[in-house]
Design an enzyme around this catalytic site. Structure first.
Site, PDB file in Angstrom:
ATOM      1  N   ARG A  95       0.784  -1.329   0.100  1.00 16.05           N
ATOM      2  CA  ARG A  95       0.431   0.245  -0.329  1.00 16.05           C
ATOM      3  C   ARG A  95       0.936   1.226   0.121  1.00 16.05           C
ATOM      4  O   ARG A  95       2.257   1.546   1.234  1.00 16.05           O
ATOM      5  CB  ARG A  95      -1.090  -0.080   1.176  1.00 16.05           C
ATOM      6  CG  ARG A  95      -2.296   0.807   1.294  1.00 16.05           C
ATOM      7  CD  ARG A  95      -2.725   1.639   2.506  1.00 16.05           C
ATOM      8  NE  ARG A  95      -3.642   2.337   2.808  1.00 16.05           N
ATOM      9  CZ  ARG A  95      -3.391   3.048   3.541  1.00 16.05           C
ATOM     10  NH1 ARG A  95      -3.079   2.674   4.817  1.00 16.05           N
ATOM     11  NH2 ARG A  95      -3.991   4.619   3.617  1.00 16.05           N
ATOM     12  N   ASN A 324      -7.380   1.474  10.242  1.00 18.02           N
ATOM     13  CA  ASN A 324      -6.040   2.111  10.717  1.00 18.02           C
ATOM     14  C   ASN A 324      -6.037   2.127  12.145  1.00 18.02           C
ATOM     15  O   ASN A 324      -7.142   2.949  13.021  1.00 18.02           O
ATOM     16  CB  ASN A 324      -5.591   3.443  10.307  1.00 18.02           C
ATOM     17  CG  ASN A 324      -5.289   3.463   8.816  1.00 18.02           C
ATOM     18  OD1 ASN A 324      -5.748   2.463   8.016  1.00 18.02           O
ATOM     19  ND2 ASN A 324      -5.010   4.692   8.568  1.00 18.02           N
ATOM     20  N   TYR A 326      -3.364   1.429  16.536  1.00 18.25           N
ATOM     21  CA  TYR A 326      -1.997   1.728  16.892  1.00 18.25           C
ATOM     22  C   TYR A 326      -2.907   1.901  18.138  1.00 18.25           C
ATOM     23  O   TYR A 326      -1.369   0.433  19.029  1.00 18.25           O
ATOM     24  CB  TYR A 326      -1.758   3.034  16.430  1.00 18.25           C
ATOM     25  CG  TYR A 326      -0.929   2.672  15.093  1.00 18.25           C
ATOM     26  CD1 TYR A 326      -0.139   2.551  14.620  1.00 18.25           C
ATOM     27  CD2 TYR A 326      -2.135   3.413  14.269  1.00 18.25           C
ATOM     28  CE1 TYR A 326       0.470   2.211  13.327  1.00 18.25           C
ATOM     29  CE2 TYR A 326      -1.565   3.620  12.866  1.00 18.25           C
ATOM     30  CZ  TYR A 326      -0.353   2.953  12.068  1.00 18.25           C
ATOM     31  OH  TYR A 326       0.360   3.221  11.038  1.00 18.25           O
TER      32      TYR A 326
END
Length: 492
Positions: A95, A324, A326
């Protein structure tokens, strides 16, 4: 696998599928980067300035180490080495993002850079030659400075400008690129930018995030519909938007209601209009903003209203859900004067964000490790939007650059275990996983001090030498075996 290792995995995971650490057939593994963070060549050929070019060059102090992305990893010239690394890892996909001001120096399709067009053609062709799927992000924070001069994401015309840019990219690369991300992490380009003024274009305004929020959704929807109507019948690809989601967990049972509001504010604003059946803003959040806006003296809600036509236009503009993730935070009701956090920026409501003392810290201030958060985030998405396909488009660990990066290996192991739990125990449709990042790069206001890379990049070397870390070998073995049950002979 030894009986001892089986028992250890069972105890760690606490699951009934003990010993089965395989990912589903067809599960895809990849890694990611973004244009400004790796390409360099900021003024090559006819490329124009992005907001990050302009701000970091104008004020080096905005970045902690005083650096910028002028050269970065020099991937504009070293893209073949990047593809070589992807092949060494055994990636199913890579990506990367396109730089809007590199491809379209005038920001509008009145002029195309032939060198910019060629660069992305060459990268895509090199990937395909090595049996690696290109996944392309159209926008990863590097807005053309020319458009920022016209108001940037606060100007409602940007939805049309972005759709025009998307059409150009689809027409050049759609024959080979089958998976597209329109916009990466709108919460960052809206909430973090306008609430803190820390990131380019550093325009701090108390109402900017909500205006940006609506415009980003319309821009994404227009770009999705351009593909759906003009390119999908021919190329049969998929398009979505990647949202950054910091899992927000109630600090206590008494804080459950405030945690629900925090989730709706932090990511419901960017997902509910697209993925929910009814579309529009989350109802609870819409009511909360109507009330707080009235108390603050506004004549109408600070949260910009959608017309019925806009609600229908945005609703359903996805082919999968790009996540996404984290880190996580604990959420509780705050006291007057307590500050919000960088990633959420909830200034209008009395919400306080904390970390559990047991969570380990990475090498940057916002990063804390809580593996269970990714499973809880996936389950929240499943509960909210049904059995939507979820593609994890970023997940990774930051440190100071150790070559024997055991903490990063542990992070990947623990988070991937939680992804497996979500798939096998919770029946979530997670279809792929993307490591951030394939290599060290320019980490925004952290500069080159924070390292996320599977590969180390020597930024003191003019050749920008790339060297695999221990985590690169670990990730390559996971991909090779499609499993976390890696034979001992394969482990470092």
């Amino acid at each position: 696998m030894s009986i001892k290792r089986v028992l250890v995995f069972c105890l760690v995971l606490g699951v009934c599928w003990c010993g089965n650490l395989d990912f589903p057939p067809g599960f895809k593994f990849g890694a990611a980067t973004s244009a400004y963070q790796i390409e360099g060549a900021w003024n090559a050929s006819d490329k124009h300035l992005s907001v990050w070019d302009f701000d970091t060059q104008s004020d080096p102090k905005m970045v902690r180490d005083g650096n910028n992305g002028d050269t970065a990893c020099d991937s504009y010239n070293l893209y073949k080495r990047d593809v070589e690394m992807a092949k060494e890892l055994g990636l199913h996909f890579y990506r990367f993002s396109i730089s809007w001001p590199r491809l379209m120096p005038a920001s509008f399709p009145i002029r195309i850079s032939e060198d910019g067009k060629r660069y992305y053609n060459d990268l895509i062709d090199e990937l395909l030659k090595n049996n690696i799927e290109p996944i392309v992000t159209l926008y990863h924070w590097d807005l053309p400075q020319r458009l920022q001069n016209l108001g940037g994401w606060a100007n409602p015309l940007i939805a049309d400008w972005f759709a025009d840019y998307a059409r150009v990219a689809y027409s050049f690369y759609g024959d080979r690129v089958k998976t597209w991300i329109t916009i990466n992490e709108p919460i960052v380009i809206c909430d973090v930018v306008y609430n803190t003024g820390l990131l380019a274009p550093r325009v701090q305004h108390e109402d900017g995030a909500l205006i940006c929020n609506k415009n980003v959704l319309l821009a994404h929807a227009k770009a999705w519909r351009v593909y759906d109507e003009e390119f999908k019948p021919k190329y049969h690809g998929k398009v979505s938007m990647a949202n950054q989601m910091v899992w927000l967990e109630a600090a206590s049972k008494e804080d459950e209601d405030i945690a629900i509001l925090a989730r709706e504010h932090s990511y419901g604003r960017y997902t509910h209009p697209v993925f929910s059946r009814e579309g529009g803003w989350p109802a609870k959040l819409e009511r909360a903003y109507a009330d707080i806006s009235k108390k603050q003296g506004y004549l109408r809600s600070k949260l910009p209203a959608f017309t019925k036509k806009e609600i229908e236009y945005i609703r359903g503009t996805y082919d999968f859900l790009a996540l996404n993730h984290y880190t996580s935070r604990k959420v509780r009701k705050g006291s007057p004067g307590e500050s919000a956090t960088l990633f959420t920026g909830i200034y209008d409501f009395d919400i306080k964000f904390e970390v559990d003392e047991s969570w380990k810290n990475g090498s940057t201030s916002w990063f804390y490790v809580y593996p269970e958060g990714i499973r809880k985030q996936i389950n929240w998405l499943k509960q909210q939007y049904g059995d939507v396909e979820i593609f994890i488009t970023e997940n990774g660990y930051c440190d100071d650059g150790d070559m024997v990066d055991d903490n990063r290996v542990e992070y990947y192991k623990d988070y991937l275990k939680q992804v497996l739990l979500a798939i096998k125990e919770d029946k979530a449709k997670v279809i792929g996983y993307t490591a951030w990042s394939m290599m060290d790069n320019f980490e925004w206001i952290d500069g080159y001090q924070t390292k996320f890379g599977l590969y180390k990049v020597d930024f003191d070397d003019p050749e920008r030498t790339r060297t695999p870390r221990k985590s690169a070998k670990f990730y390559a073995d996971v991909i090779k075996h499609n499993s976390l049950d890696i034979p001992e002979s394969q482990e470092l």
